[in-house]
Design a protein around this motif. Structure first.
Motif, PDB file in Angstrom:
ATOM      1  N   VAL A  43       0.882  -1.173   0.000  1.00  0.00           N
ATOM      2  CA  VAL A  43       0.000   0.000   0.000  1.00  0.00           C
ATOM      3  C   VAL A  43       0.919   1.222   0.000  1.00  0.00           C
ATOM      4  CG1 VAL A  43      -1.936   1.166   1.106  1.00  0.00           C
ATOM      5  CG2 VAL A  43      -1.667  -1.322   1.361  1.00  0.00           C
ATOM      6  N   PRO A  44       1.276   1.721  -1.197  1.00  0.00           N
ATOM      7  CA  PRO A  44       2.271   2.792  -1.290  1.00  0.00           C
ATOM      8  C   PRO A  44       1.696   4.162  -0.961  1.00  0.00           C
ATOM      9  CG  PRO A  44       1.525   2.180  -3.473  1.00  0.00           C
ATOM     10  CD  PRO A  44       0.858   1.223  -2.512  1.00  0.00           C
ATOM     11  N   ASN A  45       2.613   5.108  -0.731  1.00  0.00           N
ATOM     12  CA  ASN A  45       2.186   6.497  -0.582  1.00  0.00           C
ATOM     13  C   ASN A  45       1.896   7.091  -1.951  1.00  0.00           C
ATOM     14  OD1 ASN A  45       4.784   6.770  -1.571  1.00  0.00           O
ATOM     15  ND2 ASN A  45       5.445   8.259  -0.043  1.00  0.00           N
ATOM     16  N   GLU A  46       1.531   8.346  -1.982  1.00  0.00           N
ATOM     17  CA  GLU A  46       1.033   8.957  -3.211  1.00  0.00           C
ATOM     18  C   GLU A  46       2.059   8.955  -4.336  1.00  0.00           C
ATOM     19  OE1 GLU A  46      -0.997  13.203  -4.636  1.00  0.00           O
ATOM     20  OE2 GLU A  46      -0.908  12.671  -2.514  1.00  0.00           O
ATOM     21  N   ASP A  47       3.321   9.218  -4.013  1.00  0.00           N
ATOM     22  CA  ASP A  47       4.329   9.283  -5.078  1.00  0.00           C
ATOM     23  C   ASP A  47       5.102   7.976  -5.247  1.00  0.00           C
ATOM     24  OD1 ASP A  47       6.110   9.209  -2.970  1.00  0.00           O
ATOM     25  OD2 ASP A  47       6.857  11.247  -3.242  1.00  0.00           O
ATOM     26  N   GLY A  48       4.734   6.962  -4.486  1.00  0.00           N
ATOM     27  CA  GLY A  48       5.354   5.653  -4.635  1.00  0.00           C
ATOM     28  C   GLY A  48       6.733   5.527  -4.026  1.00  0.00           C
ATOM     29  N   SER A  49       7.165   6.517  -3.251  1.00  0.00           N
ATOM     30  CA  SER A  49       8.511   6.485  -2.678  1.00  0.00           C
ATOM     31  C   SER A  49       8.589   5.659  -1.395  1.00  0.00           C
ATOM     32  CB  SER A  49       8.984   7.910  -2.386  1.00  0.00           C
ATOM     33  OG  SER A  49       8.131   8.540  -1.436  1.00  0.00           O
ATOM     34  N   LYS A  50       7.446   5.360  -0.803  1.00  0.00           N
ATOM     35  CA  LYS A  50       7.385   4.553   0.412  1.00  0.00           C
ATOM     36  C   LYS A  50       6.181   3.626   0.318  1.00  0.00           C
ATOM     37  CE  LYS A  50       9.427   8.157   3.335  1.00  0.00           C
ATOM     38  NZ  LYS A  50       9.329   8.922   4.602  1.00  0.00           N
ATOM     39  N   SER A  51       6.162   2.612   1.182  1.00  0.00           N
ATOM     40  CA  SER A  51       5.026   1.701   1.121  1.00  0.00           C
ATOM     41  C   SER A  51       4.811   0.983   2.444  1.00  0.00           C
ATOM     42  CB  SER A  51       5.224   0.662   0.013  1.00  0.00           C
ATOM     43  OG  SER A  51       4.072  -0.146  -0.139  1.00  0.00           O
ATOM     44  N   ASN A  52       3.539   0.713   2.722  1.00  0.00           N
ATOM     45  CA  ASN A  52       3.152  -0.260   3.737  1.00  0.00           C
ATOM     46  C   ASN A  52       3.197  -1.640   3.091  1.00  0.00           C
ATOM     47  OD1 ASN A  52       2.041   1.711   5.822  1.00  0.00           O
ATOM     48  ND2 ASN A  52       0.664   2.155   4.123  1.00  0.00           N
ATOM     49  N   LEU A  53       3.184  -2.672   3.924  1.00  0.00           N
ATOM     50  CA  LEU A  53       3.083  -4.057   3.454  1.00  0.00           C
ATOM     51  C   LEU A  53       2.256  -4.851   4.446  1.00  0.00           C
ATOM     52  CD1 LEU A  53       5.842  -6.425   2.100  1.00  0.00           C
ATOM     53  CD2 LEU A  53       4.537  -7.100   4.128  1.00  0.00           C
ATOM     54  N   TYR A  54       1.344  -5.673   3.928  1.00  0.00           N
ATOM     55  CA  TYR A  54       0.675  -6.621   4.802  1.00  0.00           C
ATOM     56  C   TYR A  54       0.574  -7.972   4.117  1.00  0.00           C
ATOM     57  CZ  TYR A  54      -3.857  -5.901   2.350  1.00  0.00           C
ATOM     58  OH  TYR A  54      -4.870  -5.841   1.418  1.00  0.00           O
ATOM     59  N   ALA A  55       0.551  -9.021   4.920  1.00  0.00           N
ATOM     60  CA  ALA A  55       0.535 -10.382   4.396  1.00  0.00           C
ATOM     61  C   ALA A  55      -0.195 -11.293   5.379  1.00  0.00           C
ATOM     62  CB  ALA A  55       1.965 -10.889   4.176  1.00  0.00           C
ATOM     63  N   THR A  56      -0.726 -12.393   4.859  1.00  0.00           N
ATOM     64  CA  THR A  56      -1.492 -13.354   5.649  1.00  0.00           C
ATOM     65  C   THR A  56      -0.772 -14.692   5.688  1.00  0.00           C
ATOM     66  OG1 THR A  56      -3.598 -12.311   5.094  1.00  0.00           O
ATOM     67  CG2 THR A  56      -3.689 -14.607   5.829  1.00  0.00           C
ATOM     68  N   ILE A  57      -0.585 -15.208   6.886  1.00  0.00           N
ATOM     69  CA  ILE A  57      -0.021 -16.542   7.069  1.00  0.00           C
ATOM     70  C   ILE A  57      -1.124 -17.428   7.634  1.00  0.00           C
ATOM     71  CG2 ILE A  57       1.748 -17.943   8.211  1.00  0.00           C
ATOM     72  CD1 ILE A  57       2.242 -14.192   7.954  1.00  0.00           C
ATOM     73  N   GLY A  58      -1.390 -18.526   6.973  1.00  0.00           N
ATOM     74  CA  GLY A  58      -2.478 -19.405   7.391  1.00  0.00           C
ATOM     75  C   GLY A  58      -3.713 -19.198   6.544  1.00  0.00           C
ATOM     76  N   PRO A  59      -4.813 -19.843   6.916  1.00  0.00           N
ATOM     77  CA  PRO A  59      -6.031 -19.768   6.103  1.00  0.00           C
ATOM     78  C   PRO A  59      -6.642 -18.368   6.149  1.00  0.00           C
ATOM     79  CG  PRO A  59      -6.490 -20.855   8.188  1.00  0.00           C
ATOM     80  CD  PRO A  59      -5.012 -20.671   8.134  1.00  0.00           C
ATOM     81  N   ASN A  60      -7.193 -17.940   5.039  1.00  0.00           N
ATOM     82  CA  ASN A  60      -7.789 -16.604   4.947  1.00  0.00           C
ATOM     83  C   ASN A  60      -9.229 -16.665   5.448  1.00  0.00           C
ATOM     84  OD1 ASN A  60      -7.622 -13.853   4.321  1.00  0.00           O
ATOM     85  ND2 ASN A  60      -8.567 -14.179   2.322  1.00  0.00           N
ATOM     86  N   VAL A  61      -9.352 -16.835   6.779  1.00  0.00           N
ATOM     87  CA  VAL A  61     -10.663 -17.007   7.412  1.00  0.00           C
ATOM     88  C   VAL A  61     -10.800 -16.018   8.557  1.00  0.00           C
ATOM     89  CG1 VAL A  61     -10.762 -19.453   6.796  1.00  0.00           C
ATOM     90  CG2 VAL A  61      -9.772 -18.769   9.005  1.00  0.00           C
ATOM     91  N   ASP A  62     -11.989 -15.982   9.165  1.00  0.00           N
ATOM     92  CA  ASP A  62     -12.229 -15.121  10.324  1.00  0.00           C
ATOM     93  C   ASP A  62     -11.331 -15.532  11.493  1.00  0.00           C
ATOM     94  OD1 ASP A  62     -14.173 -13.876   8.868  1.00  0.00           O
ATOM     95  OD2 ASP A  62     -15.876 -14.767   9.942  1.00  0.00           O
ATOM     96  N   GLY A  63     -11.157 -14.577  12.422  1.00  0.00           N
ATOM     97  CA  GLY A  63     -10.418 -14.881  13.651  1.00  0.00           C
ATOM     98  C   GLY A  63      -8.944 -14.577  13.595  1.00  0.00           C
ATOM     99  N   GLY A  64      -8.518 -13.762  12.630  1.00  0.00           N
ATOM    100  CA  GLY A  64      -7.108 -13.457  12.480  1.00  0.00           C
ATOM    101  C   GLY A  64      -6.575 -12.503  13.536  1.00  0.00           C
TER     102      GLY A  64
END
Length: 382
Positions: A43-64
């Motif tokens: 999830v980058p900033n407006e000019d693309g010079s920085k970014s957030n990152l998120y990732a999922t380990i395990g099943p993509n279900v409720d209760g994370g």
């Protein structure tokens, strides 16, 4: 433990001082996750010079459970370091380096234990969330939080791993940070009547802010786990004028308002802004080009409810019967208000070592952090 220390060193080696891009670190983490077969989302900033990152380990279900950390660090310039700030040095059962404590230590623990997560047959997921520009006012996280709230299944809890010595922090103040620029009119200092002194008008605002701080000091809240147990105002930087014999055209200063989570910051801010409007009008009556402008960053405070999933989970994992409050700001309030997530602050290391030369984290704190995440893995595997 060695693989955890290696991951801390890997993250610290990236110079992610907030004035620079964090993309080398983000791309390194993205590649590491890909090697483990894990897709990550930027999830980058407006000019693309920085970014957030998120990732999922395990099943993509409720209760994370989300493990949240920021990737940026504070500057090292003009600090008296005895080691290279961006090279981890192990000495006296400590790991020295910029960000070891605040907060690449926590980020590295979560990343290093992903292989254990993959082997554990998670029944519910663990999500990794890494942000940018936390040190500049928690600027990056809201964009990631919005996307995670939209795209992920129901989240049980967010654990923000800021350094708490692995105590469970259920409360911190909000931060309203303002930079004020006063523009006056230059003149020779022997003819002050022909100029409009920016420093004079800035001083009036600064004195008013200091008086407001004294009001807050006189009205503490009894029973809060925060020190000091009242909101605070502080003028941190002042710069104005260019010579002794010139009426100053410009003066810039900053003030920092640390707001108790049960207080509305708007009341104090309105009083300051009302004075600014009054003084600007007075200045413009002398010269039309005079002005007072502001740039503001607001980071909400945080207070966990009495009955709260994240709080009870963190207390169980950390083996604590009591909670604390912390004096510094975090992204917890944003996860709570922007994302609607049950959130808590708990991580290895002491804030006493953060932002200082020769920043370090005790290896004993790293070990406690590792055990905390391993217990979380076990919890998510049941």
């Amino acid at each position: 433990m060695e693989h955890v220390k290696a991951m801390i060193a890997r993250l610290v080696a990236h110079d992610t001082v907030s004035s620079k891009s964090n993309l080398p670190l983000i791309h390194d983490v993205k590649a590491y996750l890909a090697e483990l077969g894990i897709n990550s989302h930027l999830v980058p900033n407006e000019d693309g010079s920085k970014s957030n990152l998120y990732a999922t380990i395990g099943p993509n279900v409720d209760g994370g459970i989300i493990l949240s950390g920021h990737t940026d660090v504070v500057p090292v310039e003009d600090q008296d370091w005895s080691t290279n700030p961006f090279e981890v040095v192990e000495k006296d059962n400590r790991l020295y380096g910029r960000g070891t404590c605040d907060m690449k230590g926590f980020c590295a623990i979560g990343l290093a234990l992903i292989p254990e997560m993959l082997k554990s047959d998670l029944k519910r997921p663990i999500h990794i969330a890494l942000s940018y520009d936390e040190e500049l006012g928690c600027l990056g996280a809201p964009f990631m939080i919005k996307e995670m709230a939209k795209n992920l299944p129901q989240i049980d809890a967010v654990i923000v791993g800021e350094p708490t010595n692995m105590q469970v922090a259920e409360m911190h103040k909000g931060v309203y940070a303002s930079t004020i620029h006063v523009r006056g009119l230059e003149a020779h200092s022997s003819q002050t009547h022909l100029g409009v002194s920016a420093t004079r008008y800035a001083a009036k605002i600064i004195n008013f802010i200091n008086d407001l701080h004294d009001e807050l000091l006189a009205n503490p809240y009894v029973g809060l786990p925060l020190s000091p147990n009242h909101s605070t105002l502080n003028v941190g930087k002042v710069h104005g004028g260019i010579a002794d014999n010139i009426v100053a055209r410009d003066c810039t200063f900053t003030y920092d308002y640390r707001v108790l989570p049960q207080e509305d910051h708007a009341a104090i801010v309105k009083r300051i802004d009302a004075l600014i409007a009054e003084l600007e009008k007075e200045m413009q009556a002398k010269h039309a080009d005079c002005s007072i402008t502001q740039t503001v960053v607001w980071t909400p405070g945080f207070a966990a409810p009495e009955e709260d999933v994240a709080k009870s989970l963190a207390m169980r994992l950390a083996g604590k019967n009591e909670t604390i409050g912390v004096p510094y700001g975090t992204e917890a309030g944003q996860f709570q208000t922007d994302g609607g997530f049950s959130t808590i602050v708990c991580g290895p290391g002491s804030i006493d070592q953060a932002h200082k030369p020769d920043e370090y984290i005790e290896l004993s704190q790293v070990e406690l952090g590792v055990q905390f995440i391993r217990d979380l893995i076990a919890h998510q595997s049941k």
